[in-house]
Design a protein around this motif. Structure first.
Motif, PDB file in Angstrom:
ATOM      1  N   ARG A  57       0.870  -1.120  -0.147  1.00  0.00           N
ATOM      2  CA  ARG A  57      -0.179  -0.032   0.049  1.00  0.00           C
ATOM      3  C   ARG A  57       1.046   1.232  -0.317  1.00  0.00           C
ATOM      4  O   ARG A  57       0.422   2.243  -0.587  1.00  0.00           O
ATOM      5  N   ASN A  58       1.992   1.400   0.795  1.00  0.00           N
ATOM      6  CA  ASN A  58       2.657   2.517   0.730  1.00  0.00           C
ATOM      7  C   ASN A  58       3.349   2.521  -0.628  1.00  0.00           C
ATOM      8  O   ASN A  58       3.791   3.726  -1.122  1.00  0.00           O
ATOM      9  N   LEU A  59       4.162   1.343  -1.206  1.00  0.00           N
ATOM     10  CA  LEU A  59       4.545   1.789  -2.509  1.00  0.00           C
ATOM     11  C   LEU A  59       3.585   1.939  -3.561  1.00  0.00           C
ATOM     12  O   LEU A  59       4.073   2.887  -4.340  1.00  0.00           O
ATOM     13  N   GLN A  60       2.255   1.570  -3.542  1.00  0.00           N
ATOM     14  CA  GLN A  60       1.359   1.856  -4.644  1.00  0.00           C
ATOM     15  C   GLN A  60       1.126   3.485  -4.580  1.00  0.00           C
ATOM     16  O   GLN A  60       0.659   3.789  -5.616  1.00  0.00           O
ATOM     17  N   ARG A  61       1.325   4.041  -3.480  1.00  0.00           N
ATOM     18  CA  ARG A  61       0.979   5.472  -3.490  1.00  0.00           C
ATOM     19  C   ARG A  61       2.165   6.396  -4.214  1.00  0.00           C
ATOM     20  O   ARG A  61       1.976   7.412  -4.647  1.00  0.00           O
ATOM     21  N   ASN A  62       3.120   5.811  -4.287  1.00  0.00           N
ATOM     22  CA  ASN A  62       4.437   6.459  -4.884  1.00  0.00           C
ATOM     23  C   ASN A  62       4.974   5.515  -6.101  1.00  0.00           C
ATOM     24  O   ASN A  62       6.084   6.124  -6.583  1.00  0.00           O
ATOM     25  N   ALA A  63       4.402   4.604  -6.306  1.00  0.00           N
ATOM     26  CA  ALA A  63       4.917   3.908  -7.482  1.00  0.00           C
ATOM     27  C   ALA A  63       4.983   4.629  -8.854  1.00  0.00           C
ATOM     28  O   ALA A  63       4.131   5.242  -9.168  1.00  0.00           O
ATOM     29  N   PRO A  64       5.882   4.284  -9.756  1.00  0.00           N
ATOM     30  CA  PRO A  64       5.973   5.022 -11.155  1.00  0.00           C
ATOM     31  C   PRO A  64       4.974   4.317 -11.974  1.00  0.00           C
ATOM     32  O   PRO A  64       4.582   4.691 -13.020  1.00  0.00           O
ATOM     33  N   VAL A  65       4.273   3.250 -11.532  1.00  0.00           N
ATOM     34  CA  VAL A  65       3.407   2.490 -12.289  1.00  0.00           C
ATOM     35  C   VAL A  65       2.017   2.330 -11.661  1.00  0.00           C
ATOM     36  O   VAL A  65       2.057   2.117 -10.271  1.00  0.00           O
ATOM     37  N   ASP A  66       0.857   2.257 -12.168  1.00  0.00           N
ATOM     38  CA  ASP A  66      -0.477   2.082 -11.496  1.00  0.00           C
ATOM     39  C   ASP A  66      -0.728   0.688 -11.239  1.00  0.00           C
ATOM     40  O   ASP A  66      -0.636   0.027 -12.553  1.00  0.00           O
ATOM     41  N   PHE A  67      -1.050   0.400 -10.230  1.00  0.00           N
ATOM     42  CA  PHE A  67      -1.622  -1.001 -10.046  1.00  0.00           C
ATOM     43  C   PHE A  67      -2.468  -1.203  -8.770  1.00  0.00           C
ATOM     44  O   PHE A  67      -2.734  -0.201  -8.125  1.00  0.00           O
ATOM     45  N   GLU A  68      -3.477  -2.179  -8.788  1.00  0.00           N
ATOM     46  CA  GLU A  68      -4.563  -2.341  -8.109  1.00  0.00           C
ATOM     47  C   GLU A  68      -4.123  -3.613  -7.081  1.00  0.00           C
ATOM     48  O   GLU A  68      -3.578  -4.434  -7.320  1.00  0.00           O
ATOM     49  N   LEU A  69      -4.657  -3.027  -5.887  1.00  0.00           N
ATOM     50  CA  LEU A  69      -4.658  -4.187  -4.671  1.00  0.00           C
ATOM     51  C   LEU A  69      -6.149  -4.635  -4.300  1.00  0.00           C
ATOM     52  O   LEU A  69      -6.828  -3.844  -3.857  1.00  0.00           O
ATOM     53  N   VAL A  70      -5.970  -5.828  -4.211  1.00  0.00           N
ATOM     54  CA  VAL A  70      -7.422  -6.361  -3.487  1.00  0.00           C
ATOM     55  C   VAL A  70      -6.765  -7.638  -2.515  1.00  0.00           C
ATOM     56  O   VAL A  70      -5.978  -8.427  -3.038  1.00  0.00           O
ATOM     57  N   ALA A  71      -7.240  -7.581  -1.235  1.00  0.00           N
ATOM     58  CA  ALA A  71      -6.921  -8.447  -0.347  1.00  0.00           C
ATOM     59  C   ALA A  71      -7.935  -9.626  -0.276  1.00  0.00           C
ATOM     60  O   ALA A  71      -8.996  -9.387  -0.522  1.00  0.00           O
ATOM     61  N   VAL A  72      -7.017 -10.915  -0.207  1.00  0.00           N
ATOM     62  CA  VAL A  72      -8.147 -11.964  -0.276  1.00  0.00           C
ATOM     63  C   VAL A  72      -7.649 -13.169   0.966  1.00  0.00           C
ATOM     64  O   VAL A  72      -6.484 -13.260   1.065  1.00  0.00           O
ATOM     65  N   ASN A  73      -8.867 -13.428   1.953  1.00  0.00           N
ATOM     66  CA  ASN A  73      -8.451 -14.266   3.005  1.00  0.00           C
ATOM     67  C   ASN A  73      -9.254 -15.506   2.634  1.00  0.00           C
ATOM     68  O   ASN A  73     -10.458 -15.413   2.238  1.00  0.00           O
ATOM     69  N   LEU A  74      -8.575 -16.561   2.935  1.00  0.00           N
ATOM     70  CA  LEU A  74      -9.424 -17.962   2.630  1.00  0.00           C
ATOM     71  C   LEU A  74      -9.618 -18.207   4.282  1.00  0.00           C
ATOM     72  O   LEU A  74      -8.984 -18.855   4.984  1.00  0.00           O
ATOM     73  N   ASP A  75     -10.982 -18.254   4.420  1.00  0.00           N
ATOM     74  CA  ASP A  75     -11.480 -18.792   5.645  1.00  0.00           C
ATOM     75  C   ASP A  75     -11.658 -20.391   5.552  1.00  0.00           C
ATOM     76  O   ASP A  75     -12.498 -20.993   4.598  1.00  0.00           O
ATOM     77  N   GLN A  76     -10.605 -21.031   6.141  1.00  0.00           N
ATOM     78  CA  GLN A  76     -10.672 -22.613   5.955  1.00  0.00           C
ATOM     79  C   GLN A  76     -11.608 -23.307   6.808  1.00  0.00           C
ATOM     80  O   GLN A  76     -11.720 -24.517   7.135  1.00  0.00           O
ATOM     81  N   LYS A  77     -12.404 -22.461   7.789  1.00  0.00           N
ATOM     82  CA  LYS A  77     -13.407 -23.141   8.683  1.00  0.00           C
ATOM     83  C   LYS A  77     -12.836 -23.771   9.741  1.00  0.00           C
ATOM     84  O   LYS A  77     -13.293 -24.780  10.417  1.00  0.00           O
ATOM     85  N   GLN A  78     -11.690 -23.292  10.436  1.00  0.00           N
ATOM     86  CA  GLN A  78     -11.137 -23.853  11.464  1.00  0.00           C
ATOM     87  C   GLN A  78     -12.042 -23.235  12.536  1.00  0.00           C
ATOM     88  O   GLN A  78     -12.472 -22.164  12.707  1.00  0.00           O
ATOM     89  N   PRO A  79     -12.202 -24.504  13.538  1.00  0.00           N
ATOM     90  CA  PRO A  79     -13.110 -24.012  14.726  1.00  0.00           C
ATOM     91  C   PRO A  79     -12.367 -22.852  15.638  1.00  0.00           C
ATOM     92  O   PRO A  79     -11.305 -22.667  15.772  1.00  0.00           O
ATOM     93  N   GLY A  80     -13.376 -21.753  15.873  1.00  0.00           N
ATOM     94  CA  GLY A  80     -12.787 -20.699  16.760  1.00  0.00           C
ATOM     95  C   GLY A  80     -12.278 -19.806  15.844  1.00  0.00           C
ATOM     96  O   GLY A  80     -11.651 -18.673  16.294  1.00  0.00           O
ATOM     97  N   PHE A  81     -12.356 -19.806  14.472  1.00  0.00           N
ATOM     98  CA  PHE A  81     -11.661 -18.668  13.589  1.00  0.00           C
ATOM     99  C   PHE A  81     -12.428 -17.372  14.021  1.00  0.00           C
ATOM    100  O   PHE A  81     -13.662 -17.449  13.606  1.00  0.00           O
ATOM    101  N   PRO A  82     -11.757 -16.203  14.002  1.00  0.00           N
ATOM    102  CA  PRO A  82     -12.466 -14.932  14.490  1.00  0.00           C
ATOM    103  C   PRO A  82     -12.828 -14.394  13.111  1.00  0.00           C
ATOM    104  O   PRO A  82     -12.112 -13.563  12.669  1.00  0.00           O
ATOM    105  N   GLU A  83     -13.955 -14.629  12.438  1.00  0.00           N
ATOM    106  CA  GLU A  83     -14.239 -14.102  11.203  1.00  0.00           C
ATOM    107  C   GLU A  83     -14.496 -12.770  11.082  1.00  0.00           C
ATOM    108  O   GLU A  83     -14.461 -12.162   9.788  1.00  0.00           O
TER     109      GLU A  83
END
Length: 284
Positions: A57-83
């Motif tokens: 995210r820091n680099l994205q603000r100052n990078a000489p090229v434009d790129f998009e970031l999207v975060a992805v979390n894999l919820d593996q359904k572990q018991p007690g996982f704080p969703e």
């Protein structure tokens, strides 16, 4: 983020700049991110992936090229996982995200014999789910949070237990040829990442599926490398440099180097060699 004194702020700024420089150098050296890329940042909830996202995210603000970031979390359904933890965090910093729900936990528990480690199967299922989802959302790059020590640990794990000389490359094409995988933290030390995550107060989510398993081969190798670094400071840096400086002719892989063709190469070199004495004799 923690409240810091003036001195602590200066040290934090040095740390952040060092991580940004190392990530930036890795991106440039391996051509990880190009103009127009949509980078899927795989966020597990651990210190490494949080740090990767923040530095990108820091680099994205100052990078000489434009790129998009999207975060992805894999919820593996572990018991007690704080969703709620990751959605709340990502919304607070304004990063677009997806939570991918796949019950790989049950599959791993069902298929793994009692007493065996779950890492190999869990990793395969996780990669398959994430790679497939990257295609769905049109991501051109898949960013994983492996750092320098992860790469070195994998090198020794493959040597000790797999009989192969390979590690984790900073950039690779997936086996199915559909995804470009990048590791922006490849040049970063784990200790720096851990300190950065502590100071940033990321909401860390522990992995209860694999992190608590006894006798993990990776943990044994991790302790071995840490012991080497304690006794010989700078050794890990030298070892990582070796991963980037390979001499195929000095190993023994027949697919990487033509050992059987050395005689022909010698004969060609000798035939094209200018004999200084003959040249002097002709001139005389």
């Amino acid at each position: 983020m923690l409240e810091l004194t003036g001195t602590q702020k200066r040290e934090f700024n040095k740390l952040q700049k060092r991580l940004r420089r190392q990530v930036g150098n890795a991106i440039i050296d391996y051509g990880m991110i190009e103009h127009g890329d949509k980078v899927m940042v795989c966020l597990s909830g651990g210190k490494d992936s949080y740090t990767m996202l923040e530095i990108l995210r820091n680099l994205q603000r100052n990078a000489p090229v434009d790129f998009e970031l999207v975060a992805v979390n894999l919820d593996q359904k572990q018991p007690g996982f704080p969703e709620h933890v990751l959605p709340e965090y990502l919304e607070s910093i304004g990063v677009p995200y997806h939570i991918l729900e796949r019950d790989t936990y049950s599959v791993v528990k069902e298929k793994t014999p009692e007493g065996k480690t779950t890492c190999a199967l869990c990793s395969r299922l996780r990669r398959g789910s994430l790679y497939g989802f990257a295609e769905e959302i049109g991501a051109t790059k898949v960013a994983l949070g492996h750092h320098r020590e992860d790469i070195l640990e994998t090198l020794f794990l493959n040597m000790f237990y797999g009989g192969t000389l390979k590690a984790m490359p900073p950039k690779l094409l997936s086996d199915d040829g559909k995804n470009i995988v990048i590791r922006p933290l490849a040049y970063c030390k784990e200790a720096d990442i851990a300190e950065f995550a502590r100071l940033m107060e990321f909401p860390i989510i522990p992995c209860n599926l694999c992190g608590s398993q006894p006798n993990l081969q990776r943990q044994v190798v991790k302790e071995m490398l840490a012991d080497w670094e304690r006794k010989h400071p700078g050794r890990l840096e030298t070892m990582f440099k070796a991963v980037t400086n390979v001499a195929p002719s000095q190993l023994a892989d027949r697919d990487l180097f033509d050992f059987q063709g050395l005689e022909a190469k010698r004969d060609t070199l000798q035939a094209n060699r200018i004999d200084a004495f003959d040249l002097l004799a002709r001139e005389a």
